[in-house]
Design an enzyme around this catalytic site. Structure first.
Site, PDB file in Angstrom:
ATOM      1  N   LEU A  24       0.808  -1.219   0.000  1.00 42.73           N
ATOM      2  CA  LEU A  24       0.000   0.000   0.000  1.00 42.73           C
ATOM      3  C   LEU A  24       0.846   1.277   0.000  1.00 42.73           C
ATOM      4  O   LEU A  24       1.936   1.318   0.571  1.00 42.73           O
ATOM      5  CB  LEU A  24      -0.911  -0.004   1.238  1.00 42.73           C
ATOM      6  CG  LEU A  24      -1.849  -1.214   1.324  1.00 42.73           C
ATOM      7  CD1 LEU A  24      -2.639  -1.183   2.640  1.00 42.73           C
ATOM      8  CD2 LEU A  24      -2.804  -1.270   0.135  1.00 42.73           C
ATOM      9  N   HIS A  28      -3.555   4.366  -2.264  1.00 42.55           N
ATOM     10  CA  HIS A  28      -4.504   3.437  -1.647  1.00 42.55           C
ATOM     11  C   HIS A  28      -5.145   4.065  -0.394  1.00 42.55           C
ATOM     12  O   HIS A  28      -6.339   3.936  -0.154  1.00 42.55           O
ATOM     13  CB  HIS A  28      -3.796   2.154  -1.210  1.00 42.55           C
ATOM     14  CG  HIS A  28      -3.195   1.352  -2.327  1.00 42.55           C
ATOM     15  ND1 HIS A  28      -1.841   1.104  -2.411  1.00 42.55           N
ATOM     16  CD2 HIS A  28      -3.749   0.729  -3.387  1.00 42.55           C
ATOM     17  CE1 HIS A  28      -1.601   0.363  -3.476  1.00 42.55           C
ATOM     18  NE2 HIS A  28      -2.734   0.113  -4.096  1.00 42.55           N
ATOM     19  N   SER A 183       2.488   4.185  -7.360  1.00 36.59           N
ATOM     20  CA  SER A 183       2.190   2.825  -7.810  1.00 36.59           C
ATOM     21  C   SER A 183       3.080   1.860  -7.046  1.00 36.59           C
ATOM     22  O   SER A 183       4.239   2.177  -6.760  1.00 36.59           O
ATOM     23  CB  SER A 183       2.481   2.707  -9.310  1.00 36.59           C
ATOM     24  OG  SER A 183       2.555   1.353  -9.689  1.00 36.59           O
ATOM     25  N   SER A 184       2.530   0.697  -6.721  1.00 39.47           N
ATOM     26  CA  SER A 184       3.350  -0.320  -6.057  1.00 39.47           C
ATOM     27  C   SER A 184       4.532  -0.693  -6.948  1.00 39.47           C
ATOM     28  O   SER A 184       5.598  -1.059  -6.468  1.00 39.47           O
ATOM     29  CB  SER A 184       2.507  -1.563  -5.763  1.00 39.47           C
ATOM     30  OG  SER A 184       1.343  -1.202  -5.054  1.00 39.47           O
TER      31      SER A 184
HETATM   32  P1  AMP Z   1      -3.618  -1.793  -7.046  1.00 42.80           P
HETATM   33  O1  AMP Z   1      -3.213  -2.202  -5.677  1.00 42.80           O
HETATM   34  O2  AMP Z   1      -2.503  -1.184  -7.846  1.00 42.80           O
HETATM   35  O3  AMP Z   1      -4.377  -2.853  -7.788  1.00 42.80           O
HETATM   36  O4  AMP Z   1      -4.636  -0.594  -6.857  1.00 42.80           O
HETATM   37  C1  AMP Z   1      -5.765  -0.725  -6.034  1.00 42.80           C
HETATM   38  C2  AMP Z   1      -6.628   0.506  -6.193  1.00 42.80           C
HETATM   39  O5  AMP Z   1      -5.874   1.656  -5.862  1.00 42.80           O
HETATM   40  C3  AMP Z   1      -7.115   0.705  -7.644  1.00 42.80           C
HETATM   41  O6  AMP Z   1      -8.441   1.200  -7.621  1.00 42.80           O
HETATM   42  C4  AMP Z   1      -6.143   1.733  -8.150  1.00 42.80           C
HETATM   43  O7  AMP Z   1      -6.671   2.510  -9.210  1.00 42.80           O
HETATM   44  C5  AMP Z   1      -5.915   2.570  -6.928  1.00 42.80           C
HETATM   45  N1  AMP Z   1      -4.664   3.313  -7.035  1.00 42.80           N
HETATM   46  C6  AMP Z   1      -3.432   2.818  -7.307  1.00 42.80           C
HETATM   47  N2  AMP Z   1      -2.529   3.817  -7.368  1.00 42.80           N
HETATM   48  C7  AMP Z   1      -3.208   4.972  -7.151  1.00 42.80           C
HETATM   49  C8  AMP Z   1      -2.836   6.359  -7.101  1.00 42.80           C
HETATM   50  N3  AMP Z   1      -1.593   6.764  -7.288  1.00 42.80           N
HETATM   51  N4  AMP Z   1      -3.809   7.253  -6.845  1.00 42.80           N
HETATM   52  C9  AMP Z   1      -5.095   6.871  -6.655  1.00 42.80           C
HETATM   53  N5  AMP Z   1      -5.501   5.591  -6.680  1.00 42.80           N
HETATM   54  C10 AMP Z   1      -4.574   4.651  -6.934  1.00 42.80           C
END
Ligand code: AMP
Length: 279
Positions: A24, A28, A183-184
């Site tokens: 996270l 997130h 981003s992760s």
């Molecule tokens: P993930 O863990 O990358 O699958 O992302 C989970 C949720 O977090 C998804 O709805 C993504 O669009 C959101 N998310 C990921 N990175 C960001 C960010 N930088 N800003 C806003 N939401 C994000």
């Protein structure tokens, strides 16, 4: 999880849901805060952490995707998440016997372009896991990030098409001070690549500048060429796609005006990054 959710729903408790793949970051956490805002203090906020194997292609980073459950648990607690749901791949997708998994949810229009072209089975995995998670968590509202714009629009479509009784909220992209979308996968970048990775946001800003200062619509083709050239100034950068489209329908645009949406995928070394914005 489903028994718990059924019990909450019987008591008329609002359930706000944030699905994630963990590792996270502030993006997130912002979604979790939004979920809390939406359900209020009497509601329950659920965050799932599940690195979903079905949304990764065979040559992709499923096995190396960063994982740190202890840290995620601490961050969820600090963010005021009530329930952290962490299913295993074997629970979500049983492989053997009578319970062997064989049903997928496929969106057939919005998922054909952009990420869907570069990652042909990706959205089938996303819609399938989100449908499963919705049935397990029974959210009244689910919060997705604008960072994955195409994904959010596809989830919206799925929810409308299949009549899921859930409201979808899309929250803005959270960025590092230099504009890089959190981003992760930023974790994969070397120090030098991290510097070069700002080119995605710089290209988006350049597109905004061009489109907003033009007196008439700008050719998408020419704009793509211009941005590709800008991105190629970074030695580690390789454009996968740059697209212009109508925000909600994802319909591609040949002429770009303010209000149009841009999305891109760029490899920085071996790391594939995506970003998007409304121009
Ligand atoms: P993930 O863990 O990358 O699958 O992302 C989970 C949720 O977090 C998804 O709805 C993504 O669009 C959101 N998310 C990921 N990175 C960001 C960010 N930088 N800003 C806003 N939401 C994000």
């Amino acid at each position: 999880m489903q028994a718990l959710a059924l019990d909450l729903r019987r008591k008329n408790t609002q359930i706000g849901f944030v699905p994630t793949m963990g590792f996270l970051h502030k993006g997130h956490l912002r979604l979790m805060a939004r979920a809390r805002q939406l359900v209020g203090n009497n509601g329950v906020v659920v965050a799932s952490v599940f690195v979903n194997p079905t949304q990764f292609g065979p040559a992709e980073d499923y096995s190396t995707y960063p994982r740190d459950l202890a840290r995620d648990a601490r961050l969820c607690r600090e963010a005021g998440v009530d329930i952290m749901f962490v299913p295993t791949a074997a629970q979500m997708y049983p492989k053997q016997g009578r319970k062997e998994f064989s049903t997928f949810v496929v969106e057939e229009k919005l998922s054909r372009s952009m990420e869907g072209l570069s990652r042909p089975t990706h959205f089938r995995g996303v819609t399938t896991v989100v449908a499963k998670l919705f049935n397990l968590v029974l959210p009244t509202v689910a919060v997705f990030g604008a960072k994955d714009w195409q994904q959010a629009m596809i989830v919206r479509r799925m929810v409308a098409d299949l009549n899921f009784p859930v409201r979808i909220v899309v929250a803005p992209t959270v960025r590092e001070p230099d504009g890089l979308a959190m981003s992760s996968r930023n974790q994969y970048l070397s120090q030098d690549e991290r510097r070069q990775a700002t080119i995605l946001w710089r290209a988006i800003c350049r597109a905004k500048e061009i489109v907003r200062s033009a007196s008439k619509p700008v050719s998408a083709h020419l704009l793509k060429q211009e941005l590709a050239m800008l991105i190629s100034t970074q030695p580690a950068a390789q454009v996968d796609y740059i697209e212009f489209f109508q925000s909600d329908t994802l319909d591609p645009l040949e002429e770009v005006e303010p209000g149009a949406h841009i999305a891109m995928a760029v490899r920085i070394g071996r790391t594939r990054l995506i970003d998007n914005a409304k121009l």
